[in-house]
Design an enzyme around this catalytic site. Sequence first.
Site, PDB file in Angstrom:
ATOM      1  N   HIS A  22       0.818  -1.212   0.000  1.00 23.23           N
ATOM      2  CA  HIS A  22       0.000   0.000   0.000  1.00 23.23           C
ATOM      3  C   HIS A  22       0.854   1.266   0.000  1.00 23.23           C
ATOM      4  CE1 HIS A  22      -2.985  -2.900   1.749  1.00 23.23           C
ATOM      5  NE2 HIS A  22      -3.727  -2.310   0.841  1.00 23.23           N
ATOM      6  N   GLU A 241     -15.813 -10.800  -1.005  1.00 26.71           N
ATOM      7  CA  GLU A 241     -14.648 -11.072  -0.160  1.00 26.71           C
ATOM      8  C   GLU A 241     -14.518 -10.068   0.976  1.00 26.71           C
ATOM      9  OE1 GLU A 241      -9.813 -10.852  -0.776  1.00 26.71           O
ATOM     10  OE2 GLU A 241     -10.997 -11.990  -2.216  1.00 26.71           O
ATOM     11  N   HIS A 319      -4.018 -15.148   0.264  1.00 24.52           N
ATOM     12  CA  HIS A 319      -3.986 -13.754  -0.159  1.00 24.52           C
ATOM     13  C   HIS A 319      -2.581 -13.394  -0.643  1.00 24.52           C
ATOM     14  CE1 HIS A 319      -3.131  -9.447   0.933  1.00 24.52           C
ATOM     15  NE2 HIS A 319      -4.181  -9.290   0.153  1.00 24.52           N
ATOM     16  N   GLU A 339      -3.881 -16.142  -6.194  1.00 23.52           N
ATOM     17  CA  GLU A 339      -4.130 -14.723  -6.447  1.00 23.52           C
ATOM     18  C   GLU A 339      -2.862 -14.039  -6.937  1.00 23.52           C
ATOM     19  OE1 GLU A 339      -5.853 -10.725  -4.202  1.00 23.52           O
ATOM     20  OE2 GLU A 339      -4.980 -12.325  -2.983  1.00 23.52           O
TER      21      GLU A 339
END
Length: 398
Positions: A22, A241, A319, A339
């Site tokens: 992030h 999700e 994840h 993913e």
Amino acid sequence: MGMPFIKHVRAFTVRGGGADYHDQGGGHWIDDHIATPMSKYPEYRQSRQSFGINVLGTLVVEIEASDGTVGFSVTTGGDLGCFIVEKHLARFLEGARVTDIEKMWDQMYSATLYYGRKGIVINTISGVDLALWDLLAKIRKEPVHALLGGPVRDELIFYATGARPDLARQMGFIGGKMPLHHAPAEREEGLAKNLDMIGDMRSKVGKDFWLMLDCWMSLDVEYATRLATAARNEHGLKWIEEALSPDDYWGYAELRRNVPRGMLVTTGEHEATRWGFRLLLEMGCCDIIQPDVGWCGGITELIKISNLADAHGKLVVPHGSSVYSYHFVITRQNSPFAEFLMMAPKADEVVPMFNPQLLDEPVPVNGRIKASALDAPGFGVRLNPDIALHRPYPRQAA
């Protein structure tokens, strides 16, 4: 000659993307008006960085063996993680045999129970655990997946998480997961915008491409039920999700009962340890669990979580986490796909998830990675020597 012992443990911080994905510059899709638990406050609605989602930074753990081999990992944790490693956890590692991973995990977890259990402490233990697996595999000159029993398939197949599932389809991914933009605080207008976004994307990708929605803990049961029902019935949404707070096991169980038949409820990105996932599974909270190997307790704990899920007949689709997940997923029958987090600012190209911190990180080609691409020793990646590492709590070697 016996197995070497652990000589020294070091912990560093790094800023700017990588494991703390992030921590991006302006204009990145991952920070663009995405629904969060803080969306109830208008001043924190437009940007996730506004409420501090990127404050932790990356934690780099290096573990050096007596023969000079170095294992490492990256996860989130930053300065706080470094403190925990250097001031507390190192005592359980230095002097131990590199093969004693189970014992070291148990000692780290047990010794931090009074202030840990989840969150930053388990993130940090996860980082240490991943570095231990990297170290042992390098000493044995094998990939980590070989230590886990070896591949059960010839390749990994991926869905893509990002703002552009339409582009993900063109790149060969099996599905695309979009971030939700509007939370309940934005009322009926926000709900309509969410459904319009899903409908618009469905028109672009066609009816057979998986579309999923990442809600990042931002909803309540009533809103999530309305959103999931409309999105499934009108636009064929495959799953919803992390709709609720990770602490609301009762809400997840209710949501799963509420959604239309065939609609999947998924969660677990912010859950930790076998005990947290036991609640999700035994309470019937979801159809797929999504532990992050860098946050849930590392490979050592993910093995237990996955086995628990398998006994409950549930899939495990970890994840993100790049190579740290790939080496696990390739060895598990109940992890049929993986993913891939699209880290290009516009989600318009495939770039390594942990760029620029890692080198040699494999990426999907046409939505796939061959098992043979994971055959280098350890996790098969190198720490970029051009990255500025900061060690805030240096110690003398044991």
